[in-house]
Design a protein around this motif. Structure first.
Motif, PDB file in Angstrom:
ATOM      1  N   GLY A 123     -13.399 -34.779 -10.494  1.00  0.00           N
ATOM      2  CA  GLY A 123     -13.048 -33.733 -11.440  1.00  0.00           C
ATOM      3  C   GLY A 123     -13.469 -32.353 -10.993  1.00  0.00           C
ATOM      4  O   GLY A 123     -12.894 -31.768 -10.066  1.00  0.00           O
ATOM      5  N   LEU A 124     -14.479 -31.803 -11.651  1.00  0.00           N
ATOM      6  CA  LEU A 124     -14.939 -30.446 -11.375  1.00  0.00           C
ATOM      7  C   LEU A 124     -15.384 -30.288  -9.928  1.00  0.00           C
ATOM      8  O   LEU A 124     -15.171 -29.238  -9.314  1.00  0.00           O
ATOM      9  N   ARG A 125     -16.002 -31.305  -9.366  1.00  0.00           N
ATOM     10  CA  ARG A 125     -16.458 -31.234  -7.972  1.00  0.00           C
ATOM     11  C   ARG A 125     -15.294 -30.969  -7.033  1.00  0.00           C
ATOM     12  O   ARG A 125     -15.391 -30.163  -6.103  1.00  0.00           O
ATOM     13  N   ASP A 126     -14.177 -31.649  -7.248  1.00  0.00           N
ATOM     14  CA  ASP A 126     -13.020 -31.475  -6.375  1.00  0.00           C
ATOM     15  C   ASP A 126     -12.463 -30.063  -6.486  1.00  0.00           C
ATOM     16  O   ASP A 126     -12.091 -29.447  -5.490  1.00  0.00           O
ATOM     17  N   GLU A 127     -12.424 -29.539  -7.695  1.00  0.00           N
ATOM     18  CA  GLU A 127     -11.941 -28.180  -7.897  1.00  0.00           C
ATOM     19  C   GLU A 127     -12.846 -27.167  -7.204  1.00  0.00           C
ATOM     20  O   GLU A 127     -12.369 -26.230  -6.549  1.00  0.00           O
ATOM     21  N   GLN A 128     -14.159 -27.379  -7.307  1.00  0.00           N
ATOM     22  CA  GLN A 128     -15.098 -26.439  -6.695  1.00  0.00           C
ATOM     23  C   GLN A 128     -15.071 -26.514  -5.173  1.00  0.00           C
ATOM     24  O   GLN A 128     -15.153 -25.489  -4.488  1.00  0.00           O
ATOM     25  N   MET A 129     -14.963 -27.736  -4.623  1.00  0.00           N
ATOM     26  CA  MET A 129     -14.877 -27.861  -3.167  1.00  0.00           C
ATOM     27  C   MET A 129     -13.581 -27.242  -2.651  1.00  0.00           C
ATOM     28  O   MET A 129     -13.556 -26.614  -1.590  1.00  0.00           O
ATOM     29  N   ALA A 130     -12.491 -27.415  -3.403  1.00  0.00           N
ATOM     30  CA  ALA A 130     -11.218 -26.812  -3.006  1.00  0.00           C
ATOM     31  C   ALA A 130     -11.340 -25.285  -2.974  1.00  0.00           C
ATOM     32  O   ALA A 130     -10.805 -24.626  -2.076  1.00  0.00           O
ATOM     33  N   LYS A 131     -12.047 -24.715  -3.940  1.00  0.00           N
ATOM     34  CA  LYS A 131     -12.240 -23.260  -3.972  1.00  0.00           C
ATOM     35  C   LYS A 131     -12.985 -22.775  -2.735  1.00  0.00           C
ATOM     36  O   LYS A 131     -12.648 -21.731  -2.158  1.00  0.00           O
ATOM     37  N   LYS A 132     -14.001 -23.527  -2.304  1.00  0.00           N
ATOM     38  CA  LYS A 132     -14.754 -23.129  -1.113  1.00  0.00           C
ATOM     39  C   LYS A 132     -13.893 -23.238   0.144  1.00  0.00           C
ATOM     40  O   LYS A 132     -14.018 -22.417   1.064  1.00  0.00           O
ATOM     41  N   GLU A 179      -9.203 -17.712   3.272  1.00  0.00           N
ATOM     42  CA  GLU A 179      -8.973 -16.301   2.954  1.00  0.00           C
ATOM     43  C   GLU A 179      -9.880 -15.343   3.726  1.00  0.00           C
ATOM     44  O   GLU A 179      -9.484 -14.213   4.031  1.00  0.00           O
ATOM     45  N   GLU A 180     -11.107 -15.814   4.035  1.00  0.00           N
ATOM     46  CA  GLU A 180     -12.110 -14.893   4.575  1.00  0.00           C
ATOM     47  C   GLU A 180     -12.417 -15.070   6.063  1.00  0.00           C
ATOM     48  O   GLU A 180     -13.018 -14.205   6.675  1.00  0.00           O
TER      49      GLU A 180
END
Length: 452
Positions: free
Chosen positions: A400-409, A415-416
């Motif tokens: 759940g939230l872990r997958d979303e947060q890892m995807a953001k990183k 991007e950077e």
């Protein structure tokens, strides 16, 4: 595959996060002064690769590794090497004629014996053993030449065998493919590899294309760097009761009774178990339930884990390691579980040991290993999703939230940063509903299969 019982599902999922950190605690023994291996520094990277193949014991490092190899060791090494190559199931070379061997343990004779292993198959190996070994960079000389008439040391024989297996798998275009994808933008390429946190020698070596992608990457990204000793100290501290209480104070009497039953089954001292918190015991005991299922201890299977392989290679190549979460964060997730959820997870593991399901953990893991070797994402996902069970606090913590947060990183890297990056996280984070791939694609990135 039949849908697994929920208790087995919980046990396996609990084991999937921190396998390599719990086992040493559950097997706590009196510490002795560590032995120092006798190996050459320049050989470490190749030996690290060879340790995964199952063709020699790492105990050899401490027993005359730089001295002349005994007859029994060279025979064992070559027999296991031959078995490793035979497992490829290659077509035979009907014109095969073995080169002459003397069995005198010289470097040249070991080269000939290795050549005879591969020459019986339909591969482009020529007719000159030494020439073939030189071309494949298996036989490497020194300022003193190839020294073919010189007796081989154990290290030299092992290095020849390891390079030989790597070469043979590459020539046969075989090797574990893994479940892998690629995502990129204008100036950044990221490889995504789903891991299994423990393994066996059958998983190795990996497909040459996969290894090359890692070697060419600028950094390794993982859930947590489990080689970080300070983080592991934090894990050990948080996993144990330090306020004078014990597990008996935290769980129901019937749960404690089940733990006593399992402790008796495995010959584990209760005084060592009861100082560990329920979330730690869940992971540790689910590992013990597999002890010797693959002819290996849980510690050995953890050291054959895919995460460990890439972390060690990153360390040897001095490649930066970037954590998507970190051991501390994962520990805090376990710590954040409610007492009820922690006990529920522990009960699930204890029940799966006391009353094993028809389809046990080792059978499920074998399915995973097979799918991973073949790069069969569809079958792997099908097997994994069949054991997800109903929603629970424990399952929601894992995904759940872990997958979303890892995807953001990962998107931040796209991007950077510029260059190539190699991501290794548990396969479940790429296979469940609304996984890392889902979040990347939701944000406009195209995730493509690694093998096309």
């Amino acid at each position: 595959m039949k849908k697994m019982m929920k208790r087995t599902s919980a046990a396996l999922l609990g084991a999937s996060l921190m396998l390599t950190t719990v086992v040493p605690v559950i097997h706590a023994e009196e510490q002795t002064k560590p032995l120092v291996p006798s190996i050459s520094e320049w050989a470490i990277e190749t030996l690290n690769e060879g340790e995964k193949y199952g063709i020699y014991s790492t105990e050899w490092y401490f027993d005359g590794f730089l001295q002349e190899i005994p007859v029994d060791k060279v025979n064992e090494l070559l027999a296991l090497t031959e078995k490793k190559v035979a497992s490829l199931g290659l077509a035979e070379n009907k014109q095969y004629k073995p080169v002459s061997v003397k069995n005198d343990n010289t470097r040249g004779d070991i080269v000939n014996r290795l050549y005879n292993i591969v020459a019986r198959y339909d591969l482009p190996v020529g007719t000159d053993a030494v020439q073939f070994m030189k071309e494949q960079n298996i036989l490497q000389g020194s300022p003193n030449g190839l020294q073919l008439e010189k007796k081989a040391t154990t290290q030299q024989a092992v290095l020849l065998a390891v390079r030989f297996i790597q070469s043979t798998y590459a020539l046969a275009e075989q090797g574990s493919k893994g479940v892998a994808w690629v995502v990129e933008d204008e100036d950044t390429l990221i490889y995504l590899l789903g891991s299994i946190h423990l393994g066996t020698p059958d998983l190795y070596p990996f497909d040459k294309k996969l290894v090359t992608a890692f070697d060419e990457s600028d950094a390794l990204l993982v859930e947590a760097n489990i080689l970080d000793t300070k983080a592991l100290e934090y894990y050990s501290e948080k996993a144990m009761y330090t306020d004078g209480s014990t597990l008996k104070d935290a769980v129901a009497p019937e749960t404690y009774a089940k733990l006593e039953q399992v402790a008796k089954l495995y010959g584990l001292p209760m005084d060592q178990l009861t100082v560990q918190k329920p979330w730690m015991l869940s992971s540790a005991l689910s590992m013990l339930a597999m002890d010797d299922s693959f002819g290996m201890t849980p510690q050995e299977m953890a050291m054959h884990g895919i995460d460990v392989y890439f972390l060690l290679n990153a360390q040897l190549q001095q490649k930066p390691v970037i954590e998507l979460e970190g051991t501390r964060a994962q520990v805090d997730m376990f710590e954040g579980l409610s007492p009820e959820a922690q006990e529920q997870s522990l009960v699930a593991v204890l029940d799966s040991i006391i009353h094993p399901a028809e389809e046990n953990q080792s059978e499920v893991l074998q399915e995973w290993f097979t799918s991973w070797k073949q790069g069969n994402v569809e079958e792997f996902a099908k097997s994994f999703q069949a054991m997800e069970g109903t929603s629970s606090e424990f399952n929601e913590m894992l995904f759940g939230l872990r997958d979303e947060q890892m995807a953001k990183k990962i998107m931040n890297v796209l991007e950077e940063k510029e260059g190539k990056y190699f991501v290794v996280v548990g396969s479940g984070h790429f296979l469940i509903d609304k996984n890392i791939r889902y979040h990347l694609e939701k944000n406009g990135y195209k995730v493509k299969p690694f093998y096309q």
